[in-house]
Structure formats: structure tokens, C-alpha cells
Design an enzyme around this catalytic site. Structure first.
Site, PDB file in Angstrom:
ATOM      1  N   GLU A  60     -66.799  67.731  79.971  1.00 29.70           N
ATOM      2  CA  GLU A  60     -66.327  66.101  80.549  1.00 29.70           C
ATOM      3  C   GLU A  60     -66.759  66.045  82.268  1.00 29.70           C
ATOM      4  OE1 GLU A  60     -62.212  65.344  79.650  1.00 29.70           O
ATOM      5  OE2 GLU A  60     -62.706  64.968  77.121  1.00 29.70           O
TER       6      GLU A  60
ATOM      7  N   GLU B 176     -64.156  69.682  71.663  1.00 29.09           N
ATOM      8  CA  GLU B 176     -62.740  69.346  72.091  1.00 29.09           C
ATOM      9  C   GLU B 176     -61.867  68.126  71.435  1.00 29.09           C
ATOM     10  OE1 GLU B 176     -61.942  69.448  76.011  1.00 29.09           O
ATOM     11  OE2 GLU B 176     -59.930  68.046  75.986  1.00 29.09           O
TER      12      GLU B 176
HETATM   13  C1  GAL Z   1     -59.741  66.318  77.535  1.00 30.10           C
HETATM   14  C2  GAL Z   1     -60.258  67.612  79.024  1.00 30.10           C
HETATM   15  C3  GAL Z   1     -59.107  69.071  78.518  1.00 30.10           C
HETATM   16  C4  GAL Z   1     -57.441  68.417  78.045  1.00 30.10           C
HETATM   17  C5  GAL Z   1     -57.654  67.239  77.427  1.00 30.10           C
HETATM   18  C6  GAL Z   1     -55.918  67.210  76.674  1.00 30.10           C
HETATM   19  O1  GAL Z   1     -60.198  64.798  77.815  1.00 30.10           O
HETATM   20  O2  GAL Z   1     -61.243  68.184  78.624  1.00 30.10           O
HETATM   21  O3  GAL Z   1     -58.710  69.006  79.726  1.00 30.10           O
HETATM   22  O4  GAL Z   1     -57.259  67.704  79.350  1.00 30.10           O
HETATM   23  O5  GAL Z   1     -58.102  66.120  78.043  1.00 30.10           O
HETATM   24  O6  GAL Z   1     -55.907  65.612  76.314  1.00 30.10           O
END
Ligand code: GAL
Length: 873
Positions: A468, A543
């Protein structure tokens, strides 16, 4: 008979040591006997500032950068930066400093402070600190090269040996080394001094502080295999044979040209990657010339007949033994475990391992080990993988940084696939003083260092270039992505380049063109549109979810609005709540099931971690520190919602498993999907609601079956079928009455599994359950003991919060305690701790070289105490 047997044993032992033990190379643990102090000596002012010393630090690891063009290497300027600072000097008296062994994380020692950021765990991990160690170097080491190898030090490390600066490394997650040779005194006592400096606004999670990974002293001949200098690939694999390429990079640290011979043998490996038996194949020695102060490469191609493949079920491995000879003498020998396996990422049919589709059942994890902090412990990591494997997990994303090397060894051994990730940001940082500050100078070295260190692990299936990153939002951002992808491909063309993306700009912002695989973060609805426009783009959920829950907490009435389910700085465990940008598992799975070309997912997260207690992380302090205005605005909004309060929360709610390692309800939701062949059923919530008699108290069941009937005290609450794209059974209208909930689950019409949840009696006793009762007396091994507050029949009391005390006798120590509560500010080192929703955890560590019986006792007011016997041997 006897002499023959002895002779045989002798022959066998010669064969067994043929590989490792005869190497002139020695790698010695350098973890023990350090002195430590927090903060700098008085009045050193700016003398130790990284920016001031940078020119001396930058040449560290330069051969990673200019290995093809050594003439371009930067020279360390003359002079000895901070050589006049007392702590760097050999003669400095450090006897008043604390003595300790590494790995060490000063942050986890606490104490928690309410005025510190929840985002980084409300722990004092930042600031400066020093480590010093005295060690004898035998006179016989004269003429050898001696390196200090650091698997990870948080952060901005600088190293002096005998008062002389020899290098350093800013990024706390990288592995690196410095050459001590020029200033080492063989035949005398030597002193190494290391300074660390953790900028306070440098992380979005708890990073830890200290030399938190293992440290080694490496001794070699001056003509040697370079750092991470062996690269094994397996370009063709058939059932009959595999071709194995072994590329070797040599260093000549002498002033004379060297003609050397390099031989390679391949051995089968045991489960731990150690060679067994005779070589399965030997390559002919190759002659190679290495110019003085230069590197040279040589490669061998060998053929392994009927190769035994590395896979998730059978983790067969081999070892390449590389032998370097010079003037008729062996000068170096290196063992490199590797696996023979094929990987294929596809746009149409997901990911294939050895020709068969494997759905990625992955989790993202941060590096901290809960109550142990960032300090690496192999058994603690192994336990995490065991818990994940039981759930059906098969993949790990090392979010968002290079992991401890031990994690990859465990993944090779236990059968996990790895997405290896270097960065959470590039040049445009996410926090004021994060990696963005040094990205320009260091990214290439950090990326190459990670890849060279990790490239021989069969578990590693893809290289991430970052998570990100803010550059995604820049029109030219893709250019930096292309630059990083080119570095990755130069280092290793056998694995694809991937990234974690959250800015998709209707499917294309240029990043998709330069990586091989698009890893979407929380974008299940974008899989199909991207495929429609760009059918050749490969996709995975890099993710997913960011579902929020606290183990054992349930709030009513329940709501399907993902922003609900919040109360008392806890999250309801109905698994319906998620971060604003995120989803329930069900929503992610619909996205995956409707788009079977996607390779699978990496759930955020496997385990709860220190810091980032979303949605309760909008501390006023935190708010100001986002580098990016969009983040600042979002944080301001959250803060406005919460009111101007300091949030009493220090760890995350994202985990499928809590920070103590106890599965939350969600664990069984994932298990039902990830192990469809396992006959299982799981009921939630618990059934102790004296305050809810007659009130609607919905019941959910997670199961691998397809039909279920729920009974409350024998009365059917209805038989339900689980339809397509449905992942849980729900009875939304159940009225609470104490007693017994029972579910009978069917699959294809036949009974598949049952589960029961009962209202318990009063809290009566404690029980202790160790994960392992027989331990190694090595000062490292751990037993994780679950403490349960139970009624007289042994049923866990689901809302018990009793204050407990632990004592231990025998050759061990209580290393830490925990209970999984994100709002607990009890010290992790305390032998007293409250249970949280029925459970607590005690982590027992053995003592090095002290075998014997260990007894752990637990007491709590009004509860029958418990005792458990462990053995250290
Ligand atoms: C994502 C990020 C992670 C964590 C997560 C929590 O956007 O890549 O590191 O912060 O959100 O939801």
C-alpha cells in the site's frame, strides 16, 4: 564383535561429518554476555546523528549493490566518527551496565504508558540504546576474516570494534554484516560496541527496540564464498530427473589474484535441512580466477534422478555442499538447503505447486510474538505455525518487512508458502520518520539483502515489492514500481513480483503493468472488473478481511453493519465487524468463490499483534504523525467519533487468534472452509447469560457440514441448509435460557459432526495445560501453558476475570504471562495476571544446561489451585 562395531560406527561418523564439520568456515552464536544501557552518554549532542555519520555508514553492504561493478564501490571516508564518544571506546568501563543475552527487545519490558501511542503498543520501544560485548579472539584467527552478522537490530545500528567505526544499517528488519577484520586483535580481548536509535514516529505498529534477532560471529578464510553467495535453482523438473543449477559467488579478500577450484555435491536432507547419507550427485570441480578484492561467479548444473519434491505434505529437501579449494587446500565449504518444486502463478487457474492447484489459505502476520515482544524465539514462531496449520492455513505473508530467517526455515520444514515482503513504504513515507527517510540510499541494498538471504527457501513463492505504498496515488508512481521489479527480476527470475495494492483507480494505475501478480488489499469486488478489462493479469487477495473481534466478548443486539459491534474498547466476537475499509470473511469468500481464477488470500491477520488497535487507535498523539493528509483526515474523523480521549488499548483486534495464541471464534470459521474434510462444528456465543433470560440471543454455528439443526435444552430451533455463497449457520431468534445448546450437522444428508455448549456452574478451580511438557534444557525452549478458570466439572467459565498468581520451582523461569485482552496494561513479565474471559497464558523457559523437573503452580482467590509438572532435559 566389538572392534568391528566400533569401526563401523567410525566409518558412519566420517560419512556423516563429510559435509559440514570440516569447513574452515565457523559461524558461532554471538548472543551471550552483552552489556546494555538505554540512552546516549551525556552531552554527545549531534555527534551520533545518522545524518552526520551517514557517509561512513553507507559503504556497509556495498558489495550487494555493486557486485557487478566493484570499481563503483563507495569508499568509507577517513576518520573515526564518534570515536571520542566514551561508549565506543575499548577502554570504557561498562561494568555498571545491565548484563543480558540476545535476542533482546527493550520495548516489551515496558512499562505501558497511557500517554504513548496505541498505534505502537503504548510501550517505550523508541529512543537510543547501546550494547557492548567483550570477547577473546584466539591468536590462530590471525589471517582469517571475521564478520559480525546481525539478523536484525531495531534500528539505525552503528558498530565500533575496539573503538573504531566499522559500519551500520538503518533498516531494523534487514539482515546484514560488518567486517571486523581490519581492526580486530587476534590473541587479545576485543570489544564491540553497537548503538541503536529508534525514531519515535517511525512505525504503524509495534516495532520493538534492540538487537532483537540472533547475532553471529563468522570466521572465514580470505578466499571465501561471498555473503549469501550460493543460489540454487531447479529450472526443469520431471518425474525422472531435475536439473539443479548451483550458482556460486566468491570473494577474494587477499591482495593477490587467486586461482580456485569449486566443487558441488548434492545430498538428501533431513527434516532440519541437514545432509544425510552419501552425496546423491557430485559435480566436477570448476576452475575460476578471482582478482584481488573482487568477486567472481561460477556455476554448476547437476542432475538429480527421481527427485523427491518439496510440497506442503511431504517437505523433502536437499543440501548443496559447495567446496572451495585454493592451492590444494580446502578454504571454504558452505551448506545450502534447498527444495525441488515447481511453482506456477496463472491468470486463469490460480497458483500451482508441482503442477497441482493449491488455494492460498494465507495469513498476514507482523513480527512480534505477543508477550515476548519482537525478540525472536524459534519455538514461539513454531507454535504460531502449528496453530495456523491446525486451522488449515498454508501460507504466510511477512507483512510488511523481511522476517526472521528462522521463520523461513520453519516454513520449509512445516510446509507453508511464503510471500516475502521488504517494505511498508517507499520514498513517500507513511509516518514522519519512517523508512521513507532512507529509502533513496538503502532500498536497493535492503531488497537485494532480503532476496539473497531468502532465495533458497522452497517455501518462498513470490517476492513482494511493498505494501500500500503512497506512490500508488501518484501519476508517476509506477516508475518506482518498475525500478523495484527490475531489481527483483535481476536477482531471481524464478519467482514472480507481487505487491499489496489498495489504490486501483478503476482497475489500472500502471502498477498492474509492472508487477507479475496483482495483490489486492480488501478489494473482492474488483477481481471481476479487472479480469474483464485485463484478462491476462494474475490476481490474489494479498490482504483480506481485517475483521475485528475480541475473544469471548459478545455485544447485543447484533448488527450486520460492519461498523457496529463496538463497546468498552472491545469488539464483539460475532465476526460481523470490520474496519471501515475492510470486510467480514464471508464477503471476502464470496469474492473468491465467484472468481475462482484468484489464487486465494492472505487474511489480515493470523495473530493479534502489539499496536494498531483499530478502531480504537485514534490517539491525539497518533493523529498528527501521519505523513499523508488523507490519513490525517481519516484519523481526525475517527478521533472526532471517539471524543478526545486517550484510548486504553494496546494491541490489535484483527487476529483470527488472539495475542496470547488462543483461537477466537473466527478460527473455526476459517477451519470450516480451509479444512473441508475435517468433521467439525463450533457453536457461538458461550451460554452463560444470566442477565439475558428470555432475550433474543442469536446463535451461530461454524462447520464444514452443509446442513444443521440446533437444539436448546432439547427443543429444535430449526434445521437450516447452508446455501451457495453462505459460510455460517445462523439462528437469529433464539431466546436465552440457561442449559444446553446442541448442534447436529449433516453433510450430503448424513450426520457429519456435533457440538455442545453448556451453561457452566460457578468458578471452582484452575487447570493448567502445557502445549509441551518435555523441553530442551537449552535456555531457549518454551512451554506455553494455558490456564483455565473452570467450574467443578472442568468447563471453562467464559466471562471469568479472576486475578491469578503463578510460581515456578526447578530449572526454568516464567518468561512472560498474557491473557489476550487488548486493553490489559499488566506487565508481560509479571507472574500475576487476571484471566480474560476464562483463560490466561504462562510462558515457561528452560535454563541452559540445567536439566530437571519444573513445577508450575497457579492460584486464585476462591479457586482450587493447580499444578503442572514439566521436564527439562
Ligand atoms: C491495511 C494495511 C495493514 C493494516 C491493515 C489494517 O490497509 O496494509 O498494514 O494496517 O490495513 O486493516
Amino acid at each position: 564383535m566389538k572392534p568391528i562395531r566400533l569401526l563401523l560406527a567410525w566409518i558412519v561418523s566420517i560419512a556423516a561429518v563429510s559435509a559440514a564439520d570440516t569447513s574452515p568456515r565457523e559461524r558461532i552464536s554471538f548472543n551471550n554476555g552483552w552489556r546494555f544501557t538505554k540512552d546516549d552518554p551525556l552531552a554527545v549532542g549531534e555527534a551520533l546523528n545518522y545524518e552526520r555519520i551517514k557517509d561512513w555508514v553507507l559503504p556497509t553492504g556495498d558489495e550487494l549493490l555493486n557486485y557487478k561493478h566493484p570499481a563503483q564501490r563507495v569508499r568509507r571516508p577517513d576518520g573515526n566518527p564518534a570515536g571520542d564518544v566514551t561508549y565506543t571506546r575499548a577502554a570504557f568501563d561498562d561494568s555498571k551496565w545491565r548484563s543480558l543475552d540476545l535476542p533482546h527487545d527493550w520495548g516489551i519490558e515496558g512499562p505501558f504508558q497511557q500517554n504513548l501511542d496505541g498505534e505502537t503498543g503504548k510501550l517505550p520501544w523508541f529512543g537510543t540504546a547501546w550494547y557492548r560485548k567483550k570477547f577473546d579472539v584466539p591468536a590462530s584467527d590471525a589471517g582469517r576474516n571475521v564478520y559480525l552478522e546481525i539478523d536484525g537490530a531495531m534500528s539505525y545500528a552503528m558498530v565500533w570494534i575496539n573503538g573504531q567505526f566499522v559500519g551500520g544499517w538503518p533498516y531494523g528488519y534487514s539482515s546484514w554484516r560488518v567486517d571486523l577484520t581490519p581492526h580486530l586483535k587476534p590473541g587479545a580481548e576485543n570489544v564491540v560496541a553497537i548503538r541503536l536509535d529508534n525514531p519515535r514516529e517511525s512505525s504503524r505498529w509495534y516495532p520493538g527496540g534492540g538487537i532483537y534477532r540472533n547475532v553471529w560471529l563468522l570466521k572465514t578464510s580470505p578466499i571465501q564464498v561471498a555473503q549469501w553467495g550460493v543460489f540454487v535453482t531447479t529450472p526443469t523438473i520431471t518425474r525422472d530427473a531435475a536439473s539443479v543449477d548451483v550458482g556460486v559467488t566468491l570473494d577474494n579478500k587477499t591482495a593477490a589474484r587467486a586461482e580456485v577450484k569449486v566443487g558441488v555435491k548434492l545430498f538428501a536432507a533431513d527434516a532440519y535441512g541437514k545432509p544425510v547419507g552419501d552425496a546423491v550427485v557430485s559435480g566436477e570441480e570448476r576452475q575460476v580466477r578471482v582478482e584481488p578484492a573482487r568477486q567472481a561467479n561460477v556455476s554448476h548444473t547437476l542432475r538429480v534422478a527421481s527427485p523427491k519434491l518439496w510440497g506442503l505434505k511431504e517437505r523433502n529437501r536437499y543440501v548443496a555442499e559447495t567446496t572451495v579449494s585454493h592451492e590444494g587446500k580446502v578454504v571454504d565449504r558452505v551448506l545450502t538447503p534447498f527444495g525441488i518444486r515447481s511453482i506456477e502463478h496463472t491468470a486463469d487457474d490460480g497458483f500451482l505447486l508441482n503442477g497441482e492447484r493449491v488455494q492460498l489459505y494465507g495469513v498476514c502476520n507482523h513480527h512480534d510474538l505477543g508477550a515476548l515482544g519482537a525478540a525472536i524465539n524459534t519455538r514461539a514462531l513454531e507454535r504460531q505455525l502449528e496453530i495456523l496449520r491446525e486451522m488449515g492455513g498454508n501460507a504466510i505473508r511477512t507483512s510488511h518487512n523481511p522476517p526472521a530467517p528462522e521463520l523461513l526455515e520453519l516454513c520449509d520444514r512445516m510446509g507453508f508458502l511464503v510471500m516475502d515482503e521488504p517494505f511498508d513504504c517507499w520514498a513517500m513515507g507513511k509516518k514522519r520518520d519512517d523508512y521513507g527517510r532512507v529509502f533513496h540510499d538503502w532500498h536497493e541494498k535492503d531488497l537485494r539483502a532480503m532476496m539473497r538471504r531468502d532465495r533458497n527457501h522452497p517455501s518462498v513463492i513470490q517476492w513482494s515489492i511493498g505494501n500500500e505504498v503512497r506512490e500508488q496515488f501518484e501519476p508517476d508512481g509506477w516508475k518506482l514500481a518498475a525500478h523495484l521489479a527490475a531489481i527483483v527480476r535481476e536477482e531471481d527470475s524464478s519467482r514472480p513480483v507481487v505487491g499489496g495494492f489498495n489504490n486501483i483507480q478503476s482497475g489500472f494505475n500502471g502498477f498492474q503493468r509492472v508487477v507479475d501478480v496483482v495483490g489486492y488489499n480488501y478489494k473482492p469486488s474488483e477481481y471481476a472488473p479487472l479480469r474483464k478489462r485485463h484478462p491476462h493479469v494474475m490476481q490474489m487477495g494479498a490482504e483480506t478481511a481485517s475483521t475485528l473481534s475480541t475473544r469471548g466478548e459478545y455485544f447485543f443486539p447484533i448488527s450486520d453493519d460492519k461498523l457496529e459491534g463496538r463497546s468498552d474498547f472491545q469488539m464483539s466476537s460475532h465476526d460481523l465487524s470490520a474496519a471501515r475499509w475492510a470486510h467480514t470473511p464471508d464477503t471476502e469468500w464470496r469474492g473468491l468463490d465467484e472468481n475462482p481464477f484468484v489464487m486465494g488470500e492472505f487474511v489480515w491477520t493470523g495473530f493479534d499483534y502489539l499496536g494498531e488497535p483499530t478502531p480504537y487507535n485514534a490517539d491525539a498523539t497518533n493523529l498528527m504523525n501521519y505523513a499523508n493528509p488523507v490519513d490525517r483526515e481519516r484519523a481526525a474523523k475517527e478521533l472526532a467519533e471517539l471524543g478526545k480521549i486517550l484510548v486504553p488499548s494496546r494491541s490489535s483486534y484483527f487476529g483470527i487468534i488472539d495475542i496470547a495464541g488462543f483461537p477466537k471464534d473466527r478460527y473455526y470459521l476459517y477451519q470450516a472452509r480451509w479444512r473441508p474434510e475435517l468433521k467439525m462444528a463450533y457453536i457461538l456465543p458461550h451460554w452463560n447469560w444470566p442477565d439475558r433470560v428470555g432475550e433474543i440471543t442469536p446463535v451461530f454455528v461454524y462447520s464444514s457440514g452443509d446442513e444443521a439443526e440446533l437444539f436448546l435444552n432439547g427443543k429444535s430451533q430449526g434445521r437450516r441448509k447452508r446455501g451457495a455463497l453462505e459460510y455460517r449457520f445462523r439462528w437469529n431468534e433464539v431466546k436465552y435460557e440457561p442449559g444446553e445448546l446442541k448442534v447436529v450437522v449433516y453433510k450430503n444428508g448424513a450426520v457429519w459432526a456435533e457440538n455442545v455448549k453448556r451453561t457452566t456452574g460457578a468458578a471452582a478451580k484452575l487447570t493448567l495445560t502445557p502445549d509441551r511438557a518435555t523441553l530442551r534444557a537449552d535456555g531457549q525452549d518454551l512451554s506455553f501453558v494455558t490456564v483455565t478458570v473452570a467450574d467443578k466439572d472442568g468447563l471453562m467459565i467464559p466471562r471469568a476475570k479472576n486475578a491469578l498468581k503463578f510460581t515456578l520451582t526447578g530449572p526454568g523461569e516464567i518468561l512472560a504471562t498474557d491473557n489476550g485482552d487488548p486493553t490489559s496494561f499488566e506487565s508481560f513479565q509479571s507472574p500475576e495476571r487476571k484471566a480474560f474471559n476464562g483463560l490466561a497464558l504462562v510462558i515457561v523457559r528452560t535454563k541452559a544446561g540445567e536439566a530437571g523437573a519444573i513445577t508450575l503452580k497457579a492460584t486464585g482467590e476462591g479457586l482450587a489451585p493447580a499444578e503442572v509438572a514439566l521436564k527439562s532435559e
